[in-house]
Design an enzyme around this catalytic site. Structure first.
Site, PDB file in Angstrom:
ATOM      1  N   HIS A 349       1.828  -9.271  10.053  1.00 29.66           N
ATOM      2  CA  HIS A 349       2.543  -7.531   9.981  1.00 29.66           C
ATOM      3  C   HIS A 349       3.211  -7.529   9.424  1.00 29.66           C
ATOM      4  CE1 HIS A 349       2.088  -4.078  11.483  1.00 29.66           C
ATOM      5  NE2 HIS A 349       3.865  -3.868  11.250  1.00 29.66           N
ATOM      6  N   ALA A 350       3.701  -6.754   8.391  1.00 31.06           N
ATOM      7  CA  ALA A 350       5.195  -6.415   7.592  1.00 31.06           C
ATOM      8  C   ALA A 350       6.079  -6.353   8.394  1.00 31.06           C
ATOM      9  CB  ALA A 350       4.802  -5.838   6.471  1.00 31.06           C
ATOM     10  N   HIS A 379       7.662   0.479   1.413  1.00 32.80           N
ATOM     11  CA  HIS A 379       8.274   0.876   2.414  1.00 32.80           C
ATOM     12  C   HIS A 379       8.811  -0.509   3.120  1.00 32.80           C
ATOM     13  CE1 HIS A 379       7.660   2.082   7.031  1.00 32.80           C
ATOM     14  NE2 HIS A 379       7.587   1.127   7.094  1.00 32.80           N
ATOM     15  N   GLU A 380       8.762  -1.556   2.541  1.00 28.64           N
ATOM     16  CA  GLU A 380       9.429  -2.819   2.909  1.00 28.64           C
ATOM     17  C   GLU A 380      11.041  -2.419   2.696  1.00 28.64           C
ATOM     18  OE1 GLU A 380       9.231  -3.266   5.856  1.00 28.64           O
ATOM     19  OE2 GLU A 380       7.403  -3.422   6.790  1.00 28.64           O
ATOM     20  N   HIS A 383      13.531  -0.350   3.468  1.00 34.49           N
ATOM     21  CA  HIS A 383      14.186  -0.961   5.262  1.00 34.49           C
ATOM     22  C   HIS A 383      15.002  -2.113   4.445  1.00 34.49           C
ATOM     23  CE1 HIS A 383      11.613   0.734   8.156  1.00 34.49           C
ATOM     24  NE2 HIS A 383      10.954  -0.532   7.896  1.00 34.49           N
ATOM     25  N   GLU A 407      12.583   4.421   8.765  1.00 34.15           N
ATOM     26  CA  GLU A 407      11.219   4.047   8.576  1.00 34.15           C
ATOM     27  C   GLU A 407      10.546   5.376   7.512  1.00 34.15           C
ATOM     28  OE1 GLU A 407       8.418   1.564   9.849  1.00 34.15           O
ATOM     29  OE2 GLU A 407      10.557   1.285  11.031  1.00 34.15           O
ATOM     30  N   HIS A 508       2.390  -3.036  18.038  1.00 34.12           N
ATOM     31  CA  HIS A 508       3.897  -3.006  18.279  1.00 34.12           C
ATOM     32  C   HIS A 508       3.714  -3.181  19.852  1.00 34.12           C
ATOM     33  CE1 HIS A 508       3.312  -1.992  13.627  1.00 34.12           C
ATOM     34  NE2 HIS A 508       4.684  -1.508  14.122  1.00 34.12           N
ATOM     35  N   TYR A 518       7.763   6.086  14.433  1.00 33.27           N
ATOM     36  CA  TYR A 518       6.282   6.050  12.720  1.00 33.27           C
ATOM     37  C   TYR A 518       6.300   7.641  12.430  1.00 33.27           C
ATOM     38  CZ  TYR A 518       6.529   0.995  12.578  1.00 33.27           C
ATOM     39  OH  TYR A 518       7.410  -0.013  12.802  1.00 33.27           O
TER      40      TYR A 518
HETATM   41  O1  X8Z Z   1       5.048  -1.659  11.458  1.00 33.05           O
HETATM   42  C1  X8Z Z   1       4.442  -0.891  10.154  1.00 33.05           C
HETATM   43  C2  X8Z Z   1       5.672  -1.441   8.862  1.00 33.05           C
HETATM   44  C3  X8Z Z   1       6.507  -2.456   9.162  1.00 33.05           C
HETATM   45  S1  X8Z Z   1       7.595  -1.380   9.949  1.00 33.05           S
HETATM   46  C4  X8Z Z   1       4.725  -2.002   7.665  1.00 33.05           C
HETATM   47  N1  X8Z Z   1       3.956   0.248   9.905  1.00 33.05           N
HETATM   48  C5  X8Z Z   1       2.937   1.046  11.384  1.00 33.05           C
HETATM   49  C6  X8Z Z   1       2.153   0.484  11.281  1.00 33.05           C
HETATM   50  O2  X8Z Z   1       1.450  -0.623  10.863  1.00 33.05           O
HETATM   51  O3  X8Z Z   1       1.758   0.450  12.403  1.00 33.05           O
HETATM   52  C7  X8Z Z   1       3.592   1.312   8.147  1.00 33.05           C
HETATM   53  C8  X8Z Z   1       3.098   2.700   9.997  1.00 33.05           C
HETATM   54  C9  X8Z Z   1       3.152   2.654  10.635  1.00 33.05           C
HETATM   55 ZN    ZN Z   2       8.724  -0.146   9.170  1.00 33.62          ZN
END
Ligand code: X8Z
Ligand code: ZN
Length: 609
Positions: A349-350, A379-380, A383, A407, A508, A518
């Site tokens: 997960h990024a 996106h990253e 941050h 975010e 998450h 988000y």
């Molecule tokens: O978790 C993230 C990023 C890292 S902060 C990749 N996002 C959420 C997800 O993947 O569920 C970005 C969009 C929503």
């Molecule tokens: Zn993010």
């Protein structure tokens, strides 16, 4: 990154906390023990110094754990969290002594943030703190190493399963991938339940009714006001989502048959191109309004030109540099993880990190050659540029104005990836300017941005219920799917029971990263974009604006980034946009052309569920 300083991915940072007692190493750990004559200012100065040390230690352990999932990294991470938590609990207790004292606004803010910026708190009991740290490390490892195995030697990792979700149109193959991934989470259920009890105990000790209330209190307003704010924003955007849902359902009915996609009901969760049905851009081909108009196929350019992960990251960096920001430090390139290692389990997960709080910036991703991944890289880096910009602030202010700001930074930049921009940097052949081209691009964007809104809202609504006890453990899965039905209009593709634990299959939840950030980001990015476009002197429709190369926009953006968490977010927002409220009118304006198209398409259909 698990818990702690979950600067993760953007996440702004978590920090576990706790307190403990029987930690053999505790004596050698920095302590927050009271110095009676210490003024509030002196106390905060000391906390800022100690916090920096903790930050490095905990982030190093989290990075190690996330990039090498094995028994040793589990020990190192759990221990770091446990020790950190002890320090943090003690520091918060100290801070409470200054409550009611007349101190400067900055000091008051720092005292508050010390308590509130923790994503997690542990009980002030050594055994429990240890237990909680272990649970979180275990949950993170279960997610990161999760795989669907048909047999001992035939396992599919999450990135592989996601490829199937994104590319297959075979209903049964999709179902197998969906069900396969959801086998990783039932073993998390008991641990998660216990985690909730322990987290609530910690939150109680800090004066909150439960952990959900603690999370909601971190927004420069009361927890109840914040709940109302999120409801207000959802109401603003709900009509957009309903139009999109209606049109997508109709189209999927044509593809899979109306017996599988009932036209008056919920869409099965596995046919939307994404494991969690949270962003739908992978089914764009099914929905392209004007087939063949305008080449938006960045995927094929990435593949034809065989972009390496590094080149994709350079492309994102180049955008930030065009705004007047710096090139990323050499250590970023040396220490980041850009690809999935072949020899070990990692958390794919990024995420974006600042390991030392200063300039040790990194991302951790398993980059694939797709436009979706390229957007995630942008996106990253948002941050990372935020973390870098606020590193002159005192440690406690090195965070986003609120989680949604963190975010939204990179995604604001993504809104500037217009066809003209993509053509300029060679990612598409040419940028066609026609009404049809605009609708095509907006459809692609809406499948991500609008589709995401209800998902972004409901994850924490589930967790708020779980933390408060309104959702009992025996209803975890049922409540999850009720919210998915209510907000998203989707259903599980096969029957689910309480033997399942589907929330655990979303990063998450086991990662304990709050999610409303988000949802807010999806509103804020359009607000930020509108403000930056004005700064860049853009005239005309908002969707046609790119601030690429605008030093004026970059300067205004940087000013916001540098402020970090030093002021209430309302002040920071006002400085950039002139408004003190989050507001969805920008996203509504932005998608006006697509909404007109969708309404026309949906005429005569009965929408809703
Ligand atoms: O978790 C993230 C990023 C890292 S902060 C990749 N996002 C959420 C997800 O993947 O569920 C970005 C969009 C929503
Ligand atoms: Zn993010």
């Amino acid at each position: 990154m698990k818990v702690l300083a979950k600067m993760l991915a953007g996440l702004s940072f978590v920090i576990v906390l706790a307190a403990c007692s029987q930690e053999p190493d505790e004596a050698s750990a920095p302590t927050a023990s009271a110095t009676p004559a210490e003024s509030a200012e002196q106390f905060i100065a000391r906390v800022n110094t100690d916090y920096k040390d903790w930050w490095r230690e905990v982030n190093a352990a989290e990075w190690l754990r996330a990039t090498y999932i094995n028994v040793d990294s589990a020990i190192v991470e759990a221990l770091a969290h446990e020790r950190y938590a002890a320090w943090h609990s003690a520091a918060v207790k100290e801070a409470l002594k200054y409550e009611g004292q007349d101190v400067s606004a900055d000091t008051r803010r720092a005292l508050d943030l010390l308590k509130m910026s923790a994503q997690l708190v542990a009980p002030d009991d050594g055994a429990k703190r240890k237990e909680q740290a272990q649970i979180l490390t275990d949950l993170g490892g279960m997610y990161g190493a999760g795989a669907y195995c048909r047999s001992e030697n035939d396992c599919l990792s999450l990135p592989e399963l996601e490829d199937i979700m994104a590319n297959s149109l075979d209903y049964d193959e999709l179902l197998e991938a969906w069900q396969g991934w959801h086998t990783i989470s039932p073993p998390m259920r008991k641990k998660y339940q216990r985690f909730v009890e322990l987290a609530n105990e910690g939150a109680n000790e800090f004066g909150y009714a439960d952990m959900g209330e603690m999370w909601r209190s971190h927004y420069d307003m009361s927890a109840d006001e914040f709940t109302a704010e999120t409801a207000r924003l959802w109401q603003q955007v709900e009509p957009l989502y309903e139009e999109l849902h209606c049109h997508v359902r109709a189209r999927l009915g044509e593809v899979y048959g109306e017996e599988r996609i009932p036209q008056d009901g919920l869409i099965p969760a596995h046919v939307l191109g994404n494991m969690w049905a949270q962003q739908w851009s992978f089914i764009y081909e099914l929905l392209e309004p004007y087939p063949g108009v305008s080449d938006l196929d960045v995927d094929s350019t990435l593949k034809t030109k065989n972009y390496s992960p590094q080149e994709m990251v350079r492309s994102a960096e180049n955008f930030y540099v065009s705004l007047g920001m710096r090139h990323l430090p050499d250590t970023f390139w040396e220490r980041s993880m850009f690809s999935k290692p072949v020899d070990r389990d990692v958390v794919c997960h990024a995420s974006a990190w600042n390991l030392d709080g200063d300039t040790d910036l990194r991302i951790k991703m398993c980059i694939k050659q797709t436009f979706d991944e390229l957007r995630t890289i942008y996106h990253e880096l948002g941050h990372n540029y935020y973390q870098w910009a606020y590193n002159k602030q005192p440690m406690l202010f090195r965070d986003g104005a609120h989680g949604g700001f963190h975010e939204a930074i990179g995604d604001t930049v993504v809104l500037s990836m217009t066809p003209e921009y993509l053509a300029e940097v060679g990612l598409v052949a040419s940028a066609e300017q026609s009404d049809e081209a605009i609708i095509n691009r907006q459809m692609q964007q809406a499948l991500d941005r609008i589709a995401f809104l209800p998902f972004g809202k409901l994850i924490d609504e589930w967790r708020w219920g779980v933390f408060s006890g309104a959702i009992a453990p025996e209803d975890y899965n049922k409540a999850w799917w009720e919210l998915r039905a209510r907000y998203q209009g989707i259903a599980p593709p096969v029957e689910r029971t309480e033997a399942d634990f589907d929330p655990g299959a979303k990063y998450h939840v086991p990662g304990n990263v709050s999610y409303t950030r988000y949802f807010l980001a999806h509103v804020l990015m359009f607000q930020f974009h509108r403000a930056l476009c004005e700064e860049a002197g853009h005239e005309g429709a908002l969707h046609a604006c790119s601030v690429y190369g605008s030093k004026e926009a970059g300067e205004k953006f940087s000013e916001m980034l540098e402020a970090g968490a030093s002021k209430p977010w309302q002040d920071t927002l006002e400085r950039l946009t002139g408004a003190r409220e989050m507001d969805a009118t920008a996203i509504i304006d932005y998608f006006a052309p697509l909404m007109a198209y969708l309404k026309e398409q949906n005429e005569g259909r009965s929408c809703g569920w």
